[in-house]
Design a protein around this motif. Sequence first.
Motif, PDB file in Angstrom:
ATOM      1  N   ASN A 670      46.012 -18.800  79.902  1.00  0.00           N
ATOM      2  CA  ASN A 670      46.005 -19.379  81.250  1.00  0.00           C
ATOM      3  C   ASN A 670      44.582 -19.805  81.578  1.00  0.00           C
ATOM      4  OD1 ASN A 670      48.639 -18.621  81.452  1.00  0.00           O
ATOM      5  ND2 ASN A 670      48.252 -16.880  82.839  1.00  0.00           N
ATOM      6  N   ARG A 687      48.059 -24.144  81.248  1.00  0.00           N
ATOM      7  CA  ARG A 687      48.587 -23.104  80.390  1.00  0.00           C
ATOM      8  C   ARG A 687      48.687 -23.677  78.980  1.00  0.00           C
ATOM      9  NH1 ARG A 687      54.030 -20.061  80.702  1.00  0.00           N
ATOM     10  NH2 ARG A 687      53.166 -18.028  80.268  1.00  0.00           N
ATOM     11  N   ARG A 721      42.263 -17.540  79.248  1.00  0.00           N
ATOM     12  CA  ARG A 721      42.486 -16.103  79.068  1.00  0.00           C
ATOM     13  C   ARG A 721      43.848 -15.820  78.473  1.00  0.00           C
ATOM     14  NH1 ARG A 721      38.913 -13.026  82.586  1.00  0.00           N
ATOM     15  NH2 ARG A 721      38.138 -14.715  83.894  1.00  0.00           N
ATOM     16  N   SER A 722      43.854 -14.985  77.455  1.00  0.00           N
ATOM     17  CA  SER A 722      45.105 -14.414  76.964  1.00  0.00           C
ATOM     18  C   SER A 722      44.940 -12.909  77.127  1.00  0.00           C
ATOM     19  CB  SER A 722      45.312 -14.784  75.490  1.00  0.00           C
ATOM     20  OG  SER A 722      44.524 -13.958  74.674  1.00  0.00           O
ATOM     21  N   PRO A 723      45.972 -12.136  76.875  1.00  0.00           N
ATOM     22  CA  PRO A 723      45.776 -10.693  77.061  1.00  0.00           C
ATOM     23  C   PRO A 723      44.637 -10.149  76.182  1.00  0.00           C
ATOM     24  CG  PRO A 723      48.112 -11.210  76.863  1.00  0.00           C
ATOM     25  CD  PRO A 723      47.380 -12.471  76.591  1.00  0.00           C
TER      26      PRO A 723
HETATM   27  C1  LIG Z   1      49.556 -16.395  82.743  1.00  0.00           C
HETATM   28  O1  LIG Z   1      50.313 -16.909  83.796  1.00  0.00           O
HETATM   29  C2  LIG Z   1      51.662 -16.477  83.742  1.00  0.00           C
HETATM   30  C3  LIG Z   1      52.443 -17.249  84.811  1.00  0.00           C
HETATM   31  O2  LIG Z   1      51.741 -17.300  86.022  1.00  0.00           O
HETATM   32  C4  LIG Z   1      51.729 -14.983  83.926  1.00  0.00           C
HETATM   33  O3  LIG Z   1      53.052 -14.510  83.855  1.00  0.00           O
HETATM   34  C5  LIG Z   1      50.900 -14.322  82.801  1.00  0.00           C
HETATM   35  O4  LIG Z   1      50.838 -12.932  83.012  1.00  0.00           O
HETATM   36  C6  LIG Z   1      49.513 -14.891  82.782  1.00  0.00           C
HETATM   37  N1  LIG Z   1      48.803 -14.374  81.621  1.00  0.00           N
HETATM   38  C7  LIG Z   1      47.572 -13.870  81.687  1.00  0.00           C
HETATM   39  C8  LIG Z   1      46.969 -13.379  80.424  1.00  0.00           C
HETATM   40  O5  LIG Z   1      46.951 -13.797  82.724  1.00  0.00           O
END
Ligand SMILES: *[C@@H]1O[C@H](CO)[C@@H](O)[C@H](O)[C@H]1NC(C)=O
Length: 736
Positions: A670, A687, A721-723
């Motif tokens: 994101n 995204r 950002r990804s996890p």
């Molecule tokens: C990215 O955005 C999605 C949808 O808003 C959300 O569900 C997800 O947790 C987000 N991922 C991160 C790593 O922030």
Amino acid sequence: MSRSSPCMHSNLLLLLIVFAGLTLINAEKKFYIVYFGDRPESIEATVQTHQDILSQCGVDTEESIVYSYTKSFNALAAKLSEDEAQKLSEMEGVVSVFPNRYHKLHTTKSWDFIGLPQTARRQLKQESNIIVGLLDTGITPQSESFADNGLGPPPAKWKGTCLRFANFSGCNHKLIGAKYFKLDGNSDPDDILSPVDVEGHGTHTASTSAGNIVQNANLFGLAKGTARGAVPSARVAMYKVCWVRSGCSDMDILAAFEAAIADGVDIISISIGGVSPNYAEDSIAIGAFHAMKKGILTVASAGNDGPSQSSIVNHAPWIFTVGASSIDRGFRSKVVLGNGQTFSGIGVSTFDPKQQNPLVSGADVAKTAADKENSRFCIENSLDPTKVNGKLVYCKLQMWGSDSVVKGLGGIGTIVESMEFLDAAQIFMAPGTMVNDTVGYAINRYIHSTKTPSAVIQRSEEVKVPAPFVASFSSRGPNPMTQHILKPDIVAPGIDILASYTPLRSLTGLKGDTQFSKFTLLSGTSMACPHVSGVAAYVKSFHPKWSPAAIRSAIMTTAKPMSRKVNNDAEFAYGTGQVNPHRALSPGLIYDTDEMSYIQFLCHEGYSGKAIATIVGSKSINCSSLLPGQGSDALNYPTMQLSLKDTNEPTVGVFRRRVTNVGPAQSVYNATIKAPQGVEITVTPTRLVFSRALQARSFKVVVKAKSTAFKEMVSGSLTWRSPRHIVRSPIVIYKP
Ligand SMILES: *[C@@H]1O[C@H](CO)[C@@H](O)[C@H](O)[C@H]1NC(C)=O
Ligand SMILES: *[C@@H]1O[C@H](CO)[C@@H](O)[C@H](O)[C@H]1NC(C)=O
Ligand SMILES: *[C@@H]1O[C@H](CO)[C@@H](O)[C@H](O)[C@H]1NC(C)=O
Ligand SMILES: *[C@@H]1O[C@H](CO)[C@@H](O)[C@H](O)[C@H]1NC(C)=O
């Protein structure tokens, strides 16, 4: 920057050379570099073409040619008259002719400070296949930093050589290559025609980048610790191109790049620089371009001309440009006056005088009334020896070496007042320290308040200081040549760095200095550069197939953001921030770039086909056939920079970028945008979804701002950002 670093030294040299140049008359021959177009298949054919073209211009090839570059470049260096150079530049088959210019040279707690502890994860086998090539002042082969304990023979790809030379005992399995380049015919009585390091700079940078682990390194007990490079198991190859008196010349630098590329180095580290009018006249930019073509990343120092704006050098977008930041260790000496007042000064003074000495001010002990102007700076020949003998002298700083002048007259030591250069600890050859003007004023007042002023400068001590900040001397952006590429790229430790040194030079290099040490402290972007070349080698040992742009991107997008509050010039001082070796191994996404993108970049910059041919080493390039009509900021760079037009209308910048997934196959990123006040920043899409490794995704960033919205420069960022990953790109908006 520190007096003991070659930069100041080399500044002086440069002046001497310029001065000598003025006295030359026009008919005198000078060195030129002549670039030809595409390289013929064979070396013989290349050499033959060179000779034919020169002969056609009536040039005696035997007499004139000093270098034939035939491996990477198709070029030569020759001694020519201005007329001959002019004629040659008009010849068919010649793309450009430029005069040879001289450049200047621009330590280990620092690794722990930036998060690369001795216990860091390593790919030892791969690491021992990595070869770091340095273009510098030579090397000290007997230094423990280059001992080869436990290393096997050089990797099979290594094609380089190492011979025995004067004062040079030869190589081993750690130091696998050493060559020198000097064909300008000027004798250099203070140097030795050999890869040996008489200066100390090359030994220092090489040990910082890839030196072995050496326990108990210190400078007379100060800065005690374990000295090591980023990649202690990697190999080192030294290409000596800088000489004590004559500096570092273009034609030698080009020859060294060619040798390093042909020898098979993986990373090139170059702590040298000079201002160039454009990339086609910049031997470091040209050398680095050819290295990039062969998959070799060139890491270079940003220069020591800060904090002036736009002072940065080595800013070509295919070079990794490194500024200097501080670590959390400083060196302080106590100055105790006869009346008990105590002040703190900055510097390294390893002497430990126990008693008070008489104290005078340079201004009061001039040889004659006429010398007073100089004596307050303790300049040579201005002081009365009978009034200096046995005394401590307080002087203002004008040039380095007042401690040598004072000691030469039988003085005890110096207190030097300055408002500049207080970032880095100078090393003194007699009891000495540096104080700011507030302290200087108080000392001067004390001197004139008593009949028998006295003081003692105590031995320096290490103190913990707030860090990091960008060194004041570290060269600043904005990029003087390309308004949409942010430089510097990154900063790394470059203040008071402890690393190996040469036994052939005293610590200060000044007359009368009898201090020698296997390790010393140096400061400069010269010391920051090998930190990053070492990290690049470290990243490459985990990802041997990554391109130079990929390695750089990994290191940039994972850098530790720095504070705008403590660094006025923000990104123009620190780029993406402080190098973070640990995170650089796993960036998640990379911004990759290839040769053709850089050629397109040069087209967009308005370079002529001939100028581009000079840089990339081919026949004239036809830009109109290359441009797919993208905006001028299409280079896939990991940072973004917009220069505002001076109008009431908002300026709009469109940045097209493409990231490649080097993290887990299935990843979702994101976008987070931080926009400074008065600036609108959008990214589409917001995204990025990846389903496999090495998949690429494109996105577009649009930046909109009015030049009336803020003062000079503001910055924001785009972060993916990804996890598991954070991929950060600063976005700079400024008024040129
Ligand atoms: C990215 O955005 C999605 C949808 O808003 C959300 O569900 C997800 O947790 C987000 N991922 C991160 C790593 O922030
Ligand atoms: C270099 O070697 C020569 C010959 O052995 C010797 O005379 C000279 O002192 C050496 N120079 C230095 C700077 O060590
Ligand atoms: C000058 O140096 C003294 C001693 O280190 C310090 O306390 C003071 O804040 C400095 N003054 C300025 C203006 O930097
Ligand atoms: C350059 O390329 C353009 C577009 O492909 C073409 O029209 C032009 O003739 C070329 N110019 C030269 C000198 O080859």
